[in-house]
Design a protein around this motif. Sequence first.
Motif, PDB file in Angstrom:
ATOM      1  N   VAL A  61       0.787  -1.272   0.071  1.00 59.70           N
ATOM      2  CA  VAL A  61      -0.008  -0.171  -0.079  1.00 59.70           C
ATOM      3  C   VAL A  61       0.978   1.255  -0.127  1.00 59.70           C
ATOM      4  CG1 VAL A  61      -1.506   1.454   1.287  1.00 59.70           C
ATOM      5  CG2 VAL A  61      -2.029  -1.139   1.062  1.00 59.70           C
ATOM      6  N   THR A  62       0.726   2.217  -0.840  1.00 58.16           N
ATOM      7  CA  THR A  62       1.410   3.329  -1.023  1.00 58.16           C
ATOM      8  C   THR A  62       0.494   4.535  -0.663  1.00 58.16           C
ATOM      9  OG1 THR A  62       0.700   3.985  -3.113  1.00 58.16           O
ATOM     10  CG2 THR A  62       2.310   2.409  -3.241  1.00 58.16           C
ATOM     11  N   ALA A  63       1.198   5.580  -0.444  1.00 56.88           N
ATOM     12  CA  ALA A  63       0.516   6.871  -0.009  1.00 56.88           C
ATOM     13  C   ALA A  63      -0.451   7.439  -1.213  1.00 56.88           C
ATOM     14  CB  ALA A  63       1.438   8.131   0.119  1.00 56.88           C
ATOM     15  N   VAL A  64      -0.407   7.097  -2.190  1.00 54.71           N
ATOM     16  CA  VAL A  64      -1.255   7.558  -3.343  1.00 54.71           C
ATOM     17  C   VAL A  64      -2.548   6.620  -3.023  1.00 54.71           C
ATOM     18  CG1 VAL A  64      -1.563   7.673  -5.882  1.00 54.71           C
ATOM     19  CG2 VAL A  64       0.205   8.166  -5.023  1.00 54.71           C
ATOM     20  N   ASP A  65      -2.479   5.212  -3.023  1.00 53.20           N
ATOM     21  CA  ASP A  65      -3.185   4.341  -2.521  1.00 53.20           C
ATOM     22  C   ASP A  65      -4.056   4.854  -1.427  1.00 53.20           C
ATOM     23  OD1 ASP A  65      -2.924   2.131  -4.402  1.00 53.20           O
ATOM     24  OD2 ASP A  65      -1.267   1.590  -3.121  1.00 53.20           O
ATOM     25  N   ILE A  66      -3.505   5.368  -0.490  1.00 50.04           N
ATOM     26  CA  ILE A  66      -4.291   5.748   0.701  1.00 50.04           C
ATOM     27  C   ILE A  66      -5.175   7.127   0.358  1.00 50.04           C
ATOM     28  CG2 ILE A  66      -4.178   7.038   2.931  1.00 50.04           C
ATOM     29  CD1 ILE A  66      -3.555   4.340   3.218  1.00 50.04           C
ATOM     30  N   SER A  67      -4.448   8.001  -0.624  1.00 49.49           N
ATOM     31  CA  SER A  67      -5.214   9.149  -1.181  1.00 49.49           C
ATOM     32  C   SER A  67      -6.426   8.827  -1.894  1.00 49.49           C
ATOM     33  CB  SER A  67      -4.305  10.270  -1.919  1.00 49.49           C
ATOM     34  OG  SER A  67      -3.191  10.614  -1.369  1.00 49.49           O
ATOM     35  N   LEU A  68      -6.295   7.828  -2.850  1.00 56.61           N
ATOM     36  CA  LEU A  68      -7.462   7.706  -3.685  1.00 56.61           C
ATOM     37  C   LEU A  68      -8.377   6.889  -2.764  1.00 56.61           C
ATOM     38  CD1 LEU A  68      -5.332   6.087  -6.726  1.00 56.61           C
ATOM     39  CD2 LEU A  68      -6.728   8.216  -6.723  1.00 56.61           C
ATOM     40  N   LEU A  69      -8.155   5.987  -1.765  1.00 58.22           N
ATOM     41  CA  LEU A  69      -9.055   5.485  -0.939  1.00 58.22           C
ATOM     42  C   LEU A  69     -10.004   6.501  -0.288  1.00 58.22           C
ATOM     43  CD1 LEU A  69     -10.119   2.796   0.294  1.00 58.22           C
ATOM     44  CD2 LEU A  69      -8.382   2.980   2.234  1.00 58.22           C
ATOM     45  N   ILE A  70      -9.113   7.479   0.341  1.00 57.17           N
ATOM     46  CA  ILE A  70      -9.953   8.636   1.086  1.00 57.17           C
ATOM     47  C   ILE A  70     -10.830   9.014   0.116  1.00 57.17           C
ATOM     48  CG2 ILE A  70      -9.683  10.802   1.885  1.00 57.17           C
ATOM     49  CD1 ILE A  70      -6.990   9.823   3.324  1.00 57.17           C
ATOM     50  N   GLU A  71     -10.448   9.698  -1.043  1.00 58.12           N
ATOM     51  CA  GLU A  71     -11.531  10.275  -2.280  1.00 58.12           C
ATOM     52  C   GLU A  71     -12.738   9.305  -2.470  1.00 58.12           C
ATOM     53  OE1 GLU A  71     -11.270  11.167  -6.676  1.00 58.12           O
ATOM     54  OE2 GLU A  71      -9.658  12.057  -5.480  1.00 58.12           O
ATOM     55  N   GLN A  72     -12.650   8.120  -2.591  1.00 56.24           N
ATOM     56  CA  GLN A  72     -13.603   7.190  -2.454  1.00 56.24           C
ATOM     57  C   GLN A  72     -14.564   7.332  -1.408  1.00 56.24           C
ATOM     58  OE1 GLN A  72     -14.636   5.237  -5.344  1.00 56.24           O
ATOM     59  NE2 GLN A  72     -12.854   6.514  -6.336  1.00 56.24           N
ATOM     60  N   LEU A  73     -14.086   7.053  -0.253  1.00 54.93           N
ATOM     61  CA  LEU A  73     -14.824   6.982   1.115  1.00 54.93           C
ATOM     62  C   LEU A  73     -15.406   8.328   1.464  1.00 54.93           C
ATOM     63  CD1 LEU A  73     -12.349   4.844   3.319  1.00 54.93           C
ATOM     64  CD2 LEU A  73     -14.465   4.052   2.131  1.00 54.93           C
ATOM     65  N   GLY A  74     -14.650   9.397   0.951  1.00 54.83           N
ATOM     66  CA  GLY A  74     -15.189  10.756   1.463  1.00 54.83           C
ATOM     67  C   GLY A  74     -16.597  11.236   0.575  1.00 54.83           C
ATOM     68  N   ARG A  75     -16.897  10.204  -0.284  1.00 49.98           N
ATOM     69  CA  ARG A  75     -18.064  10.786  -1.167  1.00 49.98           C
ATOM     70  C   ARG A  75     -19.000   9.734  -0.636  1.00 49.98           C
ATOM     71  NH1 ARG A  75     -16.658  12.304  -7.164  1.00 49.98           N
ATOM     72  NH2 ARG A  75     -18.738  13.465  -7.213  1.00 49.98           N
ATOM     73  N   SER A  76     -20.273   9.933  -0.264  1.00 49.06           N
ATOM     74  CA  SER A  76     -21.392   8.836   0.185  1.00 49.06           C
ATOM     75  C   SER A  76     -22.390   9.107  -0.747  1.00 49.06           C
ATOM     76  CB  SER A  76     -21.539   8.803   1.601  1.00 49.06           C
ATOM     77  OG  SER A  76     -22.590   8.001   1.794  1.00 49.06           O
ATOM     78  N   PRO A  77     -22.734   8.398  -1.902  1.00 45.62           N
ATOM     79  CA  PRO A  77     -24.111   8.602  -2.666  1.00 45.62           C
ATOM     80  C   PRO A  77     -25.318   8.677  -1.660  1.00 45.62           C
ATOM     81  CG  PRO A  77     -22.446   7.283  -3.778  1.00 45.62           C
ATOM     82  CD  PRO A  77     -21.966   7.498  -2.581  1.00 45.62           C
ATOM     83  N   VAL A  78     -25.387   7.580  -0.886  1.00 44.90           N
ATOM     84  CA  VAL A  78     -26.392   7.583  -0.018  1.00 44.90           C
ATOM     85  C   VAL A  78     -26.856   8.803   0.884  1.00 44.90           C
ATOM     86  CG1 VAL A  78     -25.582   6.143   1.904  1.00 44.90           C
ATOM     87  CG2 VAL A  78     -28.175   5.988   1.359  1.00 44.90           C
ATOM     88  N   VAL A  79     -25.576   9.210   1.461  1.00 44.66           N
ATOM     89  CA  VAL A  79     -25.830  10.201   2.325  1.00 44.66           C
ATOM     90  C   VAL A  79     -26.176  11.416   1.508  1.00 44.66           C
ATOM     91  CG1 VAL A  79     -24.468  11.863   3.890  1.00 44.66           C
ATOM     92  CG2 VAL A  79     -24.097   9.615   4.313  1.00 44.66           C
ATOM     93  N   ASP A  80     -25.527  11.701   0.299  1.00 49.38           N
ATOM     94  CA  ASP A  80     -25.835  12.665  -0.528  1.00 49.38           C
ATOM     95  C   ASP A  80     -27.418  12.796  -0.902  1.00 49.38           C
ATOM     96  OD1 ASP A  80     -23.038  13.711  -0.220  1.00 49.38           O
ATOM     97  OD2 ASP A  80     -22.501  12.637  -2.324  1.00 49.38           O
TER      98      ASP A  80
END
Length: 214
Positions: free
Chosen positions: A141-160
Amino acid sequence: MSTRRDRAERNDRALLQAARDVLAEDGAHASVAAIAARAGVGIGSLYRRYKTKEELFQRLSLMSLDQWNEAAERGLADPDPWAGLAGFVRGCAEFGQGSLAPVAGTIEVTAEMSAKATRGDGLLGELVRRAHEAGVLRADVTAVDISLLIEQLGRSPVVDQLRKQGRDDLLPAAAGARRRLIAMALDGLRPGHGPLPGPPPGMELFTGRWANRA
C-alpha cells in the motif's frame, strides 16, 4: 460592528458548506444560484464575498487542504502508528475529502493551494512510512493508494441523496453505514491479505487532473 462581522462569518461558513454539498450532488456543474439558495443567502451576498465561482472553489480547496494537513498532523502526533494512520483516514473520509474532485482541471491552482498540497503529500508520506516500519500497514500500500481510498470514502451517494431529499430521519442511519464501510476499508489496509492487483498508482492521477485544461 461585531454583530455585522459575526453575521458575515456565519454567511461565509454557510456558503462554504453549501458549496461542498451542492458539489457532491451536482459535480462541476454546481451553479452559483444553487449554492446561494442552499446557504440561505442571496446571490449578491455570495458575489460580495467571492467575485467568481472559481474564487469560491479555490477557497473551498484551501479549506479542504487545511483539514487534510491538520488531520495528518494529529495522526503523526499519535504515538501508535496504526492509530495515527487510521485516525487520519477516518477523519478525512468523514470530513468529505474527495468532494472537490469534480472541479479538478476547471480552476486555477494557486501558489497557496500548491504549497499546502505539497505539505500534505509530505505529511501523508510520513504517516505511511511510519506505519510500514511498524509492520502495521500492508507493504504494497502506497501513499497514493491511501489518497485515492480517502477520495472514494469521502463521497457517500446515499448520504448525499438523502440530504438532497431532506430525509433527516434516515441521515443518522446512513452516516452509521458509512462508518462501517470506512472500518471495513481500514481493515483491508492491515497486513495479512493477498497482493493487490497491478502496479501501484502514480501521483499523475492527482497532478494530471488538477492541470487546468481550459
